[in-house]
Design an enzyme around this catalytic site. Sequence first.
Site, short mmCIF file in Angstrom:
data_model
loop_
_atom_site.label_atom_id
_atom_site.label_comp_id
_atom_site.label_asym_id
_atom_site.label_seq_id
_atom_site.Cartn_x
_atom_site.Cartn_y
_atom_site.Cartn_z
CE1 TYR A 138 -3.53 -2.62 0.48
CE2 TYR A 138 -4.66 -0.58 1.04
CZ TYR A 138 -4.70 -1.90 0.67
OH TYR A 138 -5.91 -2.52 0.50
CE LYS A 188 2.18 -17.52 -2.40
NZ LYS A 188 1.35 -18.74 -2.58
CG ASP A 220 -1.74 -20.10 -1.42
OD1 ASP A 220 -1.26 -20.09 -0.27
OD2 ASP A 220 -1.19 -20.72 -2.36
CG ASP A 244 -8.10 -4.78 1.13
OD1 ASP A 244 -9.09 -4.27 1.70
OD2 ASP A 244 -7.93 -4.75 -0.10
CG ASP A 248 -13.76 -7.06 1.26
OD1 ASP A 248 -13.59 -6.34 2.26
OD2 ASP A 248 -14.16 -6.63 0.16
#
Length: 353
Positions: A138, A188, A220, A244, A248
């Site tokens: 970001y 990751k 993942d 983020d 959701d």
Amino acid sequence: MKIAVMAGDGIGPEIMAEAVKVIDVLRRDGLKIETESALVGGAAYDAHGHPLPPATLKLAQEADAVLFGSVGGPQYDTLARELRPEKAILGLRKECDFFANLRPATVFPELAEASSLKSEIVAGLDLMIIRELTGDIYFGEPRSVTGEKGNRVGINTMHYTEAQIRRIIHVGFKTARQRNKRLCSIDKMNVLEAMQLWRDIAIEIAPEYPDVKLEHMLVDNAAMQLVRNPKHFDVMVCGNMFGDILSDEASMLTGSIGMLPSASLDANGKGLYEPIHGSAPDIAGKGAANPLAQILSLAMMMRYTFNLPEAATRIENAVRKTLGSGLRTGDIARKGEKVCTTTAMGDAVVANL
Ligand code: IPM
Ligand code: MG
């Protein structure tokens, strides 16, 4: 208690009006709350030419807490990136160092049927996502699109300092300690160096919290486990980008993204509180939005910044009672169920308070 009220764009002003009614009740019943409003996002751009005008930032810095609605809208998507409404929330997070984002995903028993997953998978779900907010891709440099059309290159950088990782991992452990003592750190590391550092630091810190069980999961796989067996998780701690996305995803387990509040805290417990949903321009101005995430964000503010758990629980119970009475905005209504307006939902919460 000084609360900065920033409604923003889209459905923001409509749902904020309902949360302000709740503030009025708390005030009537003796809490000393002062509120001051400021324009933010597209609304601030329209009035002052900038999504985060200096007066708005100053108010956020002076207040004890910020109650934030939502920002953004299609009419702003072609503006220079620096002037887009999203810049307001990113700027507030960065300038006020609101680095620790708490995003609970709790299934209200009344709404287990509203989830797109089978109710036995989600019933009783109570999970907390801790998302880092001031680092990662970001804010990382370099960032750009360069080159001639046909040969352009887009660059963003995943960037994390050890200090940034350390402080959010500590928040993860401390939060797990107050809950079911299980922390899942998301990374990751199989592909990204920055995420190897993330995992190494999580492992390094773990001995300071012997009572918490630490687990690591690749992002993942975590995305898959969230829909396969979400009750596996107690607290998840993630970087900005992965948090983020996963938050959701987790929100949909609960039936509606319109239900979920969040807190973004600095190191001293000062915070910005906002629904995790966006400005929903498609339903703005129609009285169709669900105000509960905004109202529940106020409850989180009472709990985390003002240390008033009774006030928080009172608001949460009023929301539960309202859902129990069968009131549903469009986002949480099942097929054939009667749909109520934003105002009707807010008024019912106020009555149940
Ligand atoms: C969120 C939102 C923001 C983010 C946007 C509006 C910049 O999606 O709070 O999750 O990406 O952080
Ligand atoms: Mg998001």
